[in-house]
Design a protein around this motif. Structure first.
Motif, short mmCIF file in Angstrom:
data_model
loop_
_atom_site.label_atom_id
_atom_site.label_comp_id
_atom_site.label_asym_id
_atom_site.label_seq_id
_atom_site.Cartn_x
_atom_site.Cartn_y
_atom_site.Cartn_z
N LEU A 1 0.83 -1.20 0.00
CA LEU A 1 0.00 0.00 0.00
C LEU A 1 0.87 1.25 0.00
O LEU A 1 0.61 2.20 -0.75
N ALA A 2 1.89 1.26 0.86
CA ALA A 2 2.76 2.43 0.95
C ALA A 2 3.50 2.68 -0.36
O ALA A 2 3.60 3.83 -0.82
N PHE A 3 4.01 1.61 -0.98
CA PHE A 3 4.76 1.78 -2.22
C PHE A 3 3.87 2.30 -3.35
O PHE A 3 4.29 3.16 -4.15
N LEU A 4 2.65 1.78 -3.45
CA LEU A 4 1.72 2.28 -4.47
C LEU A 4 1.38 3.74 -4.20
O LEU A 4 1.29 4.55 -5.14
N ALA A 5 1.19 4.08 -2.92
CA ALA A 5 0.89 5.47 -2.56
C ALA A 5 2.08 6.37 -2.88
O ALA A 5 1.91 7.52 -3.32
N ILE A 6 3.30 5.86 -2.66
CA ILE A 6 4.50 6.64 -3.00
C ILE A 6 4.53 6.95 -4.49
O ILE A 6 4.83 8.08 -4.90
N GLN A 7 4.18 5.97 -5.31
CA GLN A 7 4.18 6.21 -6.75
C GLN A 7 3.14 7.24 -7.15
O GLN A 7 3.37 8.06 -8.04
N CYS A 8 1.98 7.21 -6.48
CA CYS A 8 0.95 8.22 -6.76
C CYS A 8 1.47 9.61 -6.37
O CYS A 8 1.31 10.58 -7.12
N ALA A 9 2.09 9.69 -5.19
CA ALA A 9 2.61 10.98 -4.72
C ALA A 9 3.73 11.49 -5.63
O ALA A 9 3.81 12.70 -5.92
N GLN A 10 4.58 10.59 -6.09
CA GLN A 10 5.66 10.99 -7.01
C GLN A 10 5.09 11.63 -8.26
O GLN A 10 5.66 12.59 -8.79
N GLN A 11 3.97 11.09 -8.75
CA GLN A 11 3.34 11.63 -9.95
C GLN A 11 2.88 13.08 -9.72
O GLN A 11 2.82 13.87 -10.66
N ALA A 12 2.55 13.38 -8.47
CA ALA A 12 2.07 14.73 -8.14
C ALA A 12 3.19 15.71 -7.91
O ALA A 12 2.94 16.91 -7.73
N MET A 13 4.45 15.22 -7.92
CA MET A 13 5.60 16.07 -7.63
C MET A 13 6.62 16.00 -8.77
O MET A 13 7.77 15.58 -8.58
N PRO A 14 6.22 16.40 -9.97
CA PRO A 14 7.11 16.25 -11.14
C PRO A 14 8.36 17.11 -11.07
O PRO A 14 9.34 16.82 -11.76
N TYR A 15 8.35 18.15 -10.24
CA TYR A 15 9.51 19.04 -10.14
C TYR A 15 10.31 18.81 -8.86
O TYR A 15 11.15 19.61 -8.49
N GLY A 16 10.01 17.69 -8.19
CA GLY A 16 10.74 17.35 -6.99
C GLY A 16 10.11 17.91 -5.73
O GLY A 16 9.03 18.51 -5.75
N GLY A 17 10.79 17.69 -4.62
CA GLY A 17 10.28 18.12 -3.32
C GLY A 17 10.66 17.09 -2.27
O GLY A 17 11.58 16.30 -2.46
N THR A 18 9.92 17.10 -1.17
CA THR A 18 10.16 16.17 -0.08
C THR A 18 8.90 15.37 0.20
O THR A 18 7.82 15.94 0.35
N LEU A 19 9.05 14.05 0.24
CA LEU A 19 7.93 13.15 0.52
C LEU A 19 8.25 12.38 1.79
O LEU A 19 9.24 11.66 1.86
N SER A 20 7.42 12.55 2.81
CA SER A 20 7.61 11.89 4.11
C SER A 20 6.53 10.84 4.31
O SER A 20 5.34 11.14 4.16
N VAL A 21 6.95 9.63 4.65
CA VAL A 21 6.02 8.52 4.84
C VAL A 21 6.04 8.10 6.30
O VAL A 21 7.10 7.79 6.85
N ARG A 22 4.86 8.11 6.93
CA ARG A 22 4.80 7.70 8.33
C ARG A 22 3.51 6.94 8.60
O ARG A 22 2.60 6.92 7.77
N ARG A 23 3.46 6.30 9.78
CA ARG A 23 2.29 5.55 10.21
C ARG A 23 1.61 6.31 11.34
O ARG A 23 2.27 6.83 12.25
N ALA A 24 0.29 6.39 11.29
CA ALA A 24 -0.48 7.04 12.35
C ALA A 24 -1.80 6.30 12.49
O ALA A 24 -2.56 6.19 11.52
N ALA A 25 -2.05 5.76 13.68
CA ALA A 25 -3.29 5.02 13.95
C ALA A 25 -3.50 3.90 12.95
O ALA A 25 -4.58 3.71 12.40
N GLN A 26 -2.40 3.14 12.68
CA GLN A 26 -2.45 1.98 11.79
C GLN A 26 -2.81 2.35 10.34
O GLN A 26 -3.31 1.52 9.59
N ARG A 27 -2.58 3.60 9.98
CA ARG A 27 -2.81 4.03 8.60
C ARG A 27 -1.55 4.72 8.08
O ARG A 27 -0.70 5.16 8.85
N TRP A 28 -1.47 4.83 6.75
CA TRP A 28 -0.35 5.51 6.13
C TRP A 28 -0.67 6.97 5.93
O TRP A 28 -1.78 7.33 5.53
N GLU A 29 0.32 7.82 6.18
CA GLU A 29 0.22 9.25 5.88
C GLU A 29 1.45 9.66 5.08
O GLU A 29 2.58 9.53 5.55
#
Length: 203
Positions: free
Chosen positions: A110-138
């Motif tokens: 789930l996290a890896f697929l979400a990372i790919q979606c987020a990467q698509q939204a950041m075509p010019y780069g940036g910072t992507l932080s992945v963490r767990r909160a209440a058994q969910r991905w943020e």
């Protein structure tokens, strides 16, 4: 796409990645043997070596993102961060993986697929932080420019399964189709929260 079709797609993904690992490993071994034989380093050899490393990194990532999920097989932080580090080498995107605990392959998928979606939204780069909160991905996206519009985001947030048969759906957007399907299979929903400094994708 029904549950059996999703499982079939995952098996196909696993098979493709499995079959590509061996020839890439053989190329890498051949490169090492050529180096040991005294062959002088050259820009061409360096390019081949970098390309093989990049391909290996992508396949390790894809085996988890698009392979068969598992709730019993655990992945450690070291393995996960190694894959992400190799995947993001040379990219304009800085990726932070916060969880320290071992996680099931299904959760990491789930996290890896979400990372790919987020990467698509950041075509010019940036910072992507992945963490767990209440058994969910943020996933927190911090970038000067975000691209969060388009049919692929409607598909992701509305679980529009009818997009599977849409000829306008691009192969580069397959993660937007698979993430909601895998999330639904384990009882998760997906939210996108827009913020002043970026956005948060929650799964």
């Amino acid at each position: 796409m029904g549950e059996h079709s999703l499982q079939f797609a995952a098996l196909v993904g696993s098979r493709i990645c499995h079959d590509l690992i061996s020839p890439l490993g053989a190329i890498n071994n051949g490169m090492e043997l050529m180096g040991m034989s005294g062959l002088a380093a050259s820009p061409e050899m360096a390019l081949i070596s970098e390309s093989v490393d990049a391909a290996n990194a992508r396949i390790r990532f894809f085996r988890i993102a698009y392979g068969a999920p598992s709730t019993t097989q655990l992945l450690g932080r070291g393995e996960i961060t190694s894959i992400l580090k190799d995947m993001s080498r040379g990219a304009r995107l800085t990726l932070h993986w916060d969880p320290v605990e071992d996680l099931s392959r299904s959760e990491v998928q789930l996290a890896f697929l979400a990372i790919q979606c987020a990467q698509q939204a950041m075509p010019y780069g940036g910072t992507l932080s992945v963490r767990r909160a209440a058994q969910r991905w943020e996933l927190t996206m911090d970038a000067e420019r975000l691209s969060l519009d388009g049919a692929q985001w409607d598909t992701l947030l509305n679980a529009a399964e009818d997009m599977l048969g849409d000829p306008a759906t691009l192969p580069a957007h397959v993660q937007f189709l698979l993430l909601p399907l895998h999330a639904k299979a384990i009882g998760r929903d997906i939210h996108l929260l827009r913020e002043d400094a970026g956005a948060r994708l929650c799964v």
